[in-house]
Write an enzyme that holds these catalytic residues in place. Sequence first.
Site, PDB file in Angstrom:
ATOM      1  N   LYS A 120       0.820  -1.220   0.000  1.00 13.24           N
ATOM      2  CA  LYS A 120       0.000   0.000   0.000  1.00 13.24           C
ATOM      3  C   LYS A 120       0.851   1.267   0.000  1.00 13.24           C
ATOM      4  O   LYS A 120       0.415   2.331   0.456  1.00 13.24           O
ATOM      5  CB  LYS A 120      -0.962   0.024   1.199  1.00 13.24           C
ATOM      6  CG  LYS A 120      -1.850  -1.195   1.335  1.00 13.24           C
ATOM      7  CD  LYS A 120      -2.590  -1.519   0.051  1.00 13.24           C
ATOM      8  CE  LYS A 120      -3.566  -0.444  -0.368  1.00 13.24           C
ATOM      9  NZ  LYS A 120      -4.250  -0.770  -1.657  1.00 13.24           N
ATOM     10  N   ARG A 124       2.520  -0.944  -7.089  1.00 15.84           N
ATOM     11  CA  ARG A 124       1.885  -1.308  -8.357  1.00 15.84           C
ATOM     12  C   ARG A 124       1.964  -0.148  -9.349  1.00 15.84           C
ATOM     13  O   ARG A 124       2.242  -0.347 -10.532  1.00 15.84           O
ATOM     14  CB  ARG A 124       0.427  -1.720  -8.125  1.00 15.84           C
ATOM     15  CG  ARG A 124      -0.399  -1.952  -9.396  1.00 15.84           C
ATOM     16  CD  ARG A 124       0.242  -2.921 -10.368  1.00 15.84           C
ATOM     17  NE  ARG A 124       0.425  -4.251  -9.804  1.00 15.84           N
ATOM     18  CZ  ARG A 124       1.006  -5.248 -10.457  1.00 15.84           C
ATOM     19  NH1 ARG A 124       1.485  -5.056 -11.675  1.00 15.84           N
ATOM     20  NH2 ARG A 124       1.148  -6.429  -9.892  1.00 15.84           N
TER      21      ARG A 124
END
EC number: 2.8.2.-
Length: 363
Positions: A120, A124
């Site tokens: 988090k 990505r």
Amino acid sequence: MGCSKWTVAFNFGHLKAQSKLSVFFTMIILFTYLFYCLNGFCDSLPRPVYDRQSNLANKVVLKDGQEAEQLGAYNASPVSVVREQLSDLSNSEAPSNNISIANNFGSKKFPQAIIIGVKKGGTRALLEFLRIHPDVRAVGAEPHFFDRFYDKGLEWYRNLMPRTLEGQITMEKTPSYFITKEAPRRVFSMSRHTRLIVVVRDPVTRAVSDYTQTLTKSPGLPSFQNLAFRNATTGVIDTSWSAVRIGIYAKHLENWLRYFPLSRFLFVSGERLVTDPAGEMGRVQDFLGLKRVVTDKHFYFNQTKGFPCLKKPEGSSRPRCLGKSKGRPHPQIPSEVLLRLRDFYRPFNLKFYQMTGHNFGWD
């Protein structure tokens, strides 16, 4: 006269015998050829060069409309695009068991750079931005080799990698490596020269984002404050909760520094990856020894999601944004809970700033 007749008869008979032998040997050759073809030996014959080239041309044309692959073609030269297509084509071929797993379209190598954390934090987004670069080849899914599947062996791990050509970099990302105790030693055993990228984010915001993701999968989850505190009255933080534990960056970095010098790390700001993606990507490309291909002309800010997206690639009908799981609205957390958590992280943050030589401004 009589001798002449015998001579002619003899010659005629000799020719007839030769003809029968020729037919006999021809039949043997034909039967042998049919036998080999029926047993599949004819398939192993090399295909003509023009056939492979025509197939490659078809591959390139077919991929023009595919959005994910076109990301690598942004402002790249025709040579880079063809090299990318060649590398993609080679991915469909089965690897050999040789030490060097190579063919005409590149080889499968261990990753020279790994995004090791943090969950988090923006890993990505970073990987998707990097994949625009024609000299970066990365595994799409997280391999989890150094934390979950290490017993499968290094050869299994290498076979997961995409094929790369000379001058290209192989990469993968698995954010849980950063907090896995055994991961530094295992990565070091593979290669002490591995470049390590860590995307970090304000640990309080990261913890809330982590909780939000878990909440979507488990709606019956207790409240954030119930999980964050061992005792709500005393305000003692529960460091056994992974959402809290991951944010103690200094502790995890100490484990990695036992094996790798600080020069092998790049610490990327998750906040700056949102506010200034091109600037942060410039640092990443420099660290990897790549030409600065990914620049501000590749990004636009998506007001709905609240983070940058990639502009529309040529041949695509829409821009490239991260999935629906990214940019979720966070639940309302009481301000006093967030303040207590920020006080908890402050000394760890300061130590992390000292260790990395970079002030991320979370306090």
